[in-house]
Design a protein around this motif. Sequence first.
Motif, mmCIF file in Angstrom:
data_model
loop_
_atom_site.group_PDB
_atom_site.id
_atom_site.type_symbol
_atom_site.label_atom_id
_atom_site.label_comp_id
_atom_site.label_asym_id
_atom_site.label_seq_id
_atom_site.Cartn_x
_atom_site.Cartn_y
_atom_site.Cartn_z
ATOM 1 N N HIS A 39 -38.809 -8.271 2.698
ATOM 2 C CA HIS A 39 -37.826 -7.133 2.527
ATOM 3 C C HIS A 39 -36.743 -6.940 3.131
ATOM 4 O O HIS A 39 -36.940 -7.037 4.689
ATOM 5 C CB HIS A 39 -38.855 -5.985 2.539
ATOM 6 C CG HIS A 39 -38.297 -4.708 2.269
ATOM 7 N ND1 HIS A 39 -37.264 -3.846 2.901
ATOM 8 C CD2 HIS A 39 -38.454 -3.911 1.211
ATOM 9 C CE1 HIS A 39 -37.039 -2.898 2.569
ATOM 10 N NE2 HIS A 39 -37.621 -2.771 1.483
ATOM 11 N N PRO A 40 -35.297 -6.749 2.980
ATOM 12 C CA PRO A 40 -34.362 -6.719 4.034
ATOM 13 C C PRO A 40 -34.203 -5.223 4.349
ATOM 14 O O PRO A 40 -35.038 -4.296 3.860
ATOM 15 C CB PRO A 40 -33.240 -6.904 3.136
ATOM 16 C CG PRO A 40 -33.724 -6.395 1.508
ATOM 17 C CD PRO A 40 -35.074 -6.851 1.550
ATOM 18 N N GLN A 41 -33.550 -5.024 5.477
ATOM 19 C CA GLN A 41 -33.595 -3.637 5.989
ATOM 20 C C GLN A 41 -32.682 -2.784 4.984
ATOM 21 O O GLN A 41 -31.677 -3.199 4.383
ATOM 22 C CB GLN A 41 -32.614 -3.578 7.299
ATOM 23 C CG GLN A 41 -32.322 -2.174 7.774
ATOM 24 C CD GLN A 41 -31.839 -2.390 9.259
ATOM 25 O OE1 GLN A 41 -32.004 -3.042 10.012
ATOM 26 N NE2 GLN A 41 -30.989 -1.477 9.607
ATOM 27 N N GLY A 42 -33.019 -1.328 4.728
ATOM 28 C CA GLY A 42 -32.544 -0.416 3.791
ATOM 29 C C GLY A 42 -33.398 0.490 3.563
ATOM 30 O O GLY A 42 -34.433 0.430 3.717
ATOM 31 N N GLY A 43 -32.824 1.703 2.818
ATOM 32 C CA GLY A 43 -33.418 2.677 2.741
ATOM 33 C C GLY A 43 -34.200 3.502 3.687
ATOM 34 O O GLY A 43 -35.350 4.143 3.483
ATOM 35 N N GLY A 44 -33.797 3.245 4.834
ATOM 36 C CA GLY A 44 -34.376 3.693 6.135
ATOM 37 C C GLY A 44 -35.594 3.066 6.445
ATOM 38 O O GLY A 44 -36.389 3.428 7.425
ATOM 39 N N HIS A 99 -44.570 -0.825 8.575
ATOM 40 C CA HIS A 99 -43.414 -0.591 8.013
ATOM 41 C C HIS A 99 -43.865 0.137 6.750
ATOM 42 O O HIS A 99 -43.329 1.552 6.216
ATOM 43 C CB HIS A 99 -42.340 -1.500 7.573
ATOM 44 C CG HIS A 99 -41.707 -2.220 8.622
ATOM 45 N ND1 HIS A 99 -41.138 -3.446 8.592
ATOM 46 C CD2 HIS A 99 -41.820 -1.832 9.927
ATOM 47 C CE1 HIS A 99 -40.800 -3.747 9.796
ATOM 48 N NE2 HIS A 99 -41.093 -2.798 10.730
ATOM 49 N N ALA A 100 -44.634 -0.200 5.869
ATOM 50 C CA ALA A 100 -45.196 0.442 4.453
ATOM 51 C C ALA A 100 -45.911 1.617 4.779
ATOM 52 O O ALA A 100 -45.751 2.668 3.948
ATOM 53 C CB ALA A 100 -46.027 -0.549 3.992
ATOM 54 N N ALA A 101 -46.556 1.744 5.858
ATOM 55 C CA ALA A 101 -47.137 2.955 6.310
ATOM 56 C C ALA A 101 -46.357 4.237 6.693
ATOM 57 O O ALA A 101 -46.518 5.165 6.215
ATOM 58 C CB ALA A 101 -48.345 2.610 7.402
ATOM 59 N N LEU A 102 -45.439 3.757 7.503
ATOM 60 C CA LEU A 102 -44.411 4.636 8.042
ATOM 61 C C LEU A 102 -43.550 5.196 6.717
ATOM 62 O O LEU A 102 -43.313 6.339 6.437
ATOM 63 C CB LEU A 102 -43.717 4.176 9.052
ATOM 64 C CG LEU A 102 -44.086 4.151 10.374
ATOM 65 C CD1 LEU A 102 -43.149 3.047 11.359
ATOM 66 C CD2 LEU A 102 -44.126 5.570 10.835
ATOM 67 N N HIS A 103 -43.324 4.321 5.925
ATOM 68 C CA HIS A 103 -42.319 4.575 4.591
ATOM 69 C C HIS A 103 -43.247 5.649 3.753
ATOM 70 O O HIS A 103 -42.611 6.668 3.349
ATOM 71 C CB HIS A 103 -42.052 3.427 3.934
ATOM 72 C CG HIS A 103 -40.747 3.786 3.222
ATOM 73 N ND1 HIS A 103 -39.713 2.845 2.869
ATOM 74 C CD2 HIS A 103 -40.406 4.748 2.382
ATOM 75 C CE1 HIS A 103 -38.685 3.181 2.160
ATOM 76 N NE2 HIS A 103 -39.034 4.415 1.903
ATOM 77 N N THR A 104 -44.618 5.467 3.355
ATOM 78 C CA THR A 104 -45.291 6.103 2.685
ATOM 79 C C THR A 104 -45.472 7.330 3.319
ATOM 80 O O THR A 104 -45.548 8.493 2.464
ATOM 81 C CB THR A 104 -46.679 5.384 2.208
ATOM 82 O OG1 THR A 104 -46.184 3.942 1.803
ATOM 83 C CG2 THR A 104 -47.467 6.002 1.090
ATOM 84 N N PHE A 126 -37.989 4.318 10.690
ATOM 85 C CA PHE A 126 -38.343 3.423 11.613
ATOM 86 C C PHE A 126 -39.290 3.450 12.425
ATOM 87 O O PHE A 126 -39.243 4.807 13.136
ATOM 88 C CB PHE A 126 -36.788 3.206 12.309
ATOM 89 C CG PHE A 126 -35.828 2.029 11.865
ATOM 90 C CD1 PHE A 126 -35.419 0.939 12.377
ATOM 91 C CD2 PHE A 126 -35.392 2.424 10.368
ATOM 92 C CE1 PHE A 126 -34.554 0.089 11.618
ATOM 93 C CE2 PHE A 126 -34.425 1.489 9.749
ATOM 94 C CZ PHE A 126 -33.992 0.255 10.477
ATOM 95 N N PRO A 127 -39.983 2.652 12.955
ATOM 96 C CA PRO A 127 -40.960 2.951 14.082
ATOM 97 C C PRO A 127 -40.266 3.538 15.510
ATOM 98 O O PRO A 127 -39.286 2.985 15.713
ATOM 99 C CB PRO A 127 -41.406 1.488 14.540
ATOM 100 C CG PRO A 127 -41.267 0.675 13.141
ATOM 101 C CD PRO A 127 -40.015 1.180 12.640
ATOM 102 N N GLY A 128 -40.793 4.662 15.782
ATOM 103 C CA GLY A 128 -40.516 5.252 17.125
ATOM 104 C C GLY A 128 -39.175 6.323 16.737
ATOM 105 O O GLY A 128 -38.783 6.958 17.676
ATOM 106 N N GLN A 129 -38.725 6.279 15.373
ATOM 107 C CA GLN A 129 -37.642 7.178 15.219
ATOM 108 C C GLN A 129 -37.843 7.932 13.830
ATOM 109 O O GLN A 129 -37.077 8.665 13.232
ATOM 110 C CB GLN A 129 -36.363 6.272 15.010
ATOM 111 C CG GLN A 129 -35.852 5.500 15.982
ATOM 112 C CD GLN A 129 -34.687 4.597 15.453
ATOM 113 O OE1 GLN A 129 -33.894 4.899 14.598
ATOM 114 N NE2 GLN A 129 -34.712 3.606 15.990
#
Length: 230
Positions: A39-44, A99-104, A126-129
Amino acid sequence: MQDPAYYADTYEEQAHTEVAAIGERDGAPWVAVEHCLFHPQGGGQPADRGWVDGHEITPVRDHDSGLVVAVAVGEAALPVFSVGQQVEARIDLPLRTAHAALHTAGHLIEAAGRAQGWVLAANNHFPGQARIEFTAQTNDARLDTPEGREEATEALRAAVAKAIAEDLPVTWDNDIEGRRIVRLSDLHSAPCGGTHVRSLGDLADVVLPTLKVKRGRIRVSYSAAHRERS
């Protein structure tokens, strides 16, 4: 052709696949694989960490070809690959699930905020942000005092905890325009290109500090982790 496998299965850690294309980016070689776990960076959401035949890579979206391509990390260089060559692709699965947990969790907090009558203005996973920002379309008196802001935050926490306890499924499909729509059961749906957990019960340690109001925006910072399941 390239199959964006990171959409189909967040938890697929490695795969034998073949090289779909090769090229150069800023003078450095890249390789694109057919069954693309990366997965590339994108969508936050930040990019995955990955490897192609043991060589550490970072995936990026190549705008000329439209492919997700793998470039070497740091000063390292990729070997010479050839189209059709069989290779092994692998991702850092603990990082992916984080990453998936933060996004969800961000989608879930968005749903909780919308239930308060707020409108999404921005997000960052993003983690921490990690934060979700809203605007209130009508006056919300709770936002004017520290006590009221804590009350509003507690309403968000309660809604988030309830949905996690119910272990609502997280699914996706494509709408009539071909956009990928991510759904938290009947609670929420939104166009999204990120990775997500299987169900809300996969979320753990979702923490929402008291929200802040800055320049007319309601800022809800948060953290979340992926629950370990047997």
